[in-house]
Design a protein around this motif. Structure first.
Motif, mmCIF file in Angstrom:
data_model
loop_
_atom_site.group_PDB
_atom_site.id
_atom_site.type_symbol
_atom_site.label_atom_id
_atom_site.label_comp_id
_atom_site.label_asym_id
_atom_site.label_seq_id
_atom_site.Cartn_x
_atom_site.Cartn_y
_atom_site.Cartn_z
ATOM 1 N N ARG A 171 -0.039 11.155 0.909
ATOM 2 C CA ARG A 171 -0.394 11.046 -0.504
ATOM 3 C C ARG A 171 -1.748 11.694 -0.781
ATOM 4 O O ARG A 171 -1.925 12.377 -1.790
ATOM 5 N N HIS A 183 2.357 11.208 -7.337
ATOM 6 C CA HIS A 183 2.545 10.050 -8.223
ATOM 7 C C HIS A 183 3.994 9.813 -8.610
ATOM 8 O O HIS A 183 4.289 8.862 -9.339
ATOM 9 N N TRP A 185 6.609 8.667 -7.029
ATOM 10 C CA TRP A 185 7.228 7.425 -6.557
ATOM 11 C C TRP A 185 6.194 6.308 -6.398
ATOM 12 O O TRP A 185 6.446 5.324 -5.712
ATOM 13 N N ALA A 186 5.034 6.446 -7.020
ATOM 14 C CA ALA A 186 3.949 5.480 -6.829
ATOM 15 C C ALA A 186 4.304 4.096 -7.336
ATOM 16 O O ALA A 186 3.822 3.084 -6.799
ATOM 17 N N GLN A 187 5.143 3.994 -8.366
ATOM 18 C CA GLN A 187 5.478 2.699 -8.947
ATOM 19 C C GLN A 187 6.698 2.053 -8.303
ATOM 20 O O GLN A 187 7.128 0.983 -8.742
ATOM 21 N N MET A 188 7.255 2.675 -7.279
ATOM 22 C CA MET A 188 8.438 2.142 -6.611
ATOM 23 C C MET A 188 8.054 1.509 -5.277
ATOM 24 O O MET A 188 7.027 1.843 -4.690
ATOM 25 N N ASP A 189 8.883 0.599 -4.822
ATOM 26 C CA ASP A 189 8.656 -0.023 -3.521
ATOM 27 C C ASP A 189 8.655 1.039 -2.421
ATOM 28 O O ASP A 189 9.517 1.925 -2.410
ATOM 29 N N GLY A 191 6.995 3.583 -2.005
ATOM 30 C CA GLY A 191 6.385 4.837 -2.418
ATOM 31 C C GLY A 191 6.925 6.046 -1.676
ATOM 32 O O GLY A 191 8.136 6.300 -1.648
#
Length: 426
Positions: A171, A183, A185-189, A191
């Motif tokens: 990252r 960014h 997949w940052a909000q997903m489990d 990442g």
């Protein structure tokens, strides 16, 4: 004759302690008596012959006594994973693990000028046992099956930590030239550790390549990586994200940074694969142990989390005689500092850190799976406890219940752990 009888009685009343300072080439063994004087110093190899020499030296301490046994002489060492330790324990010789931090604290107690040598460190370890005989217990008598599960569980924990570290490194690298991917997949489990994220990055490691991807190509890549739900909307989201104008590196620089991303992705995929394989092996091995049903009956104790807790506790029934001893070892039991009018209760820092982390995660996972644990957590928060302190109280209750269930060979019962308050009578 009387002198010999008196000498024999004096020898029978004496005690000895041993310490081993290990190194890659040789092991220094020192035996001290009641006064702390060195009576034996050996330099042996880490081999069967070296173990035989150590045990022969212990037997020679009091050859005239019929009640003396080498097993009465505990041996202190700083690393309990050595082959030397495994062989000594196989020969039923008590071995005490003394952490290097404890040895460092004791090093300056006996001399104004602190010095270090292999012989001196071995003598220091022996004297630590001599000075605190009741506070240093031998390594637990765990079975071979439990030790094997511990190796697998700790290796899986290390592999999972390696994967998280590699994801953080990836990252950081993406943020230098490919912010959309950094960014996406940052909000997903999980990442960037998600299989679909790694598949997309392997397909398009540069912003230029990502901007050229069609929705269909992204759709097929997500499906191949194992995604099932909302494929069409996710492919559309990624396509729009990658096609947005963003800051870019110069073309040649971007290209070589993309090649580095490919290497990071390969490393991360391999680390994830190792962690998954070790997780499967750990659960398979733990499922064969008699304690498995008890651990898994507790809410929030998934296969990996239960195995990690078991790895640190083992299956020696005499290791924790009370639930408080278990809680203290796990670091959930508080410590009281009291002096004069000052009285403070703080959380325990000297403990098994791996077990403390596992119990913390265990307590957190029960909040949505056990009404009793949730009620206890909420009650502690209402009394002013912070999140971590409230979870320690939940962990305390869980460990007490685990100790009871292992002692009685019973599964977890919510009503027994959190009995309903008795109704008052008129």
């Amino acid at each position: 004759m009387n002198h010999q009888v008196g000498e024999g009685r004096r020898m029978r009343g004496r005690r000895w302690w041993a310490g081993i300072d290990w190194s890659a080439d040789s092991q220094h063994v020192v035996i001290v008596d009641d006064d702390g004087a060195i009576v034996t110093h050996l330099v042996v190899e880490e081999s069967k012959k070296g173990v035989d020499e150590i045990l022969a030296a212990l037997r020679a301490l009091n050859p005239t006594s019929h009640t003396f046994s080498r097993r009465q002489v505990p041996i202190a060492i700083e690393d309990g994973n050595r082959l030397l330790v495994a062989e000594l324990r196989r020969r039923n010789q008590p071995v005490v693990l003394v952490p290097p931090t404890v040895t460092a604290r004791y090093r300056g107690r006996h001399a104004a000028a602190v010095s270090k040598s292999d012989r001196g460190d071995a003598a220091l370890l022996a004297n630590i046992l001599r000075q605190t005989p009741g506070r240093r217990t031998p390594l637990p008598d765990t079975t071979d099956e439990a030790a094997a599960i511990a190796v697998l569980a700790r290796a899986q924990c290390t592999a999972a930590a390696d994967a998280r570290e590699l994801a953080t490194r990836l990252r950081s690298h993406l943020a230098l030239y490919y912010p959309a991917a950094a960014h996406a997949w940052a909000q997903m489990d999980h990442g960037l550790r998600r299989p679909e994220a790694l598949a997309v990055l392997a397909l398009a490691p540069t912003p230029r390549q990502a901007a050229a991807l069609t929705k269909r190509k992204i759709y097929d890549t997500l499906a191949t990586a194992g995604r099932i739900r909302l494929l069409d909307s996710e492919a559309e989201r990624l396509r729009d994200l990658f096609q947005k104008p963003q800051l870019r590196q110069r073309p040649a620089t971007e290209t070589v940074m993309g090649e580095r991303t490919r290497l990071h992705v390969t490393e991360l995929q391999l680390a994830r694969h190792h962690a998954e394989q070790l997780a499967e092996l750990t659960d398979r091995a733990f499922a064969q142990h008699p304690h498995y049903p008890t651990y898994r009956s507790f809410p929030g104790a998934g296969p990996l989390l239960a195995a990690r807790i078991f790895a640190e506790l083992g299956d020696d029934p005499a290791r924790f005689t009370t639930a408080r001893a278990l809680r203290s070892y796990a670091g959930t039991a508080p410590i009281t500092w009291s002096s004069g009018t000052s009285h403070t209760v703080v959380h325990r820092k000297v403990c098994n850190r791996a077990l403390k982390t596992a119990v913390h995660r265990w307590a957190f996972s029960t909040l949505t799976r056990s009404p009793g644990c949730r009620a206890l957590y909420d009650a502690r928060r209402e009394r002013g406890d912070r999140h971590a302190a409230a979870l320690r109280h939940v962990g305390n209750r869980l460990l007490s219940g685990l100790h009871h269930c292992l002692r009685t060979n019973e599964p977890y019962q919510e009503d027994g752990m959190f009995p309903a308050p008795e109704q008052g009578t008129d």
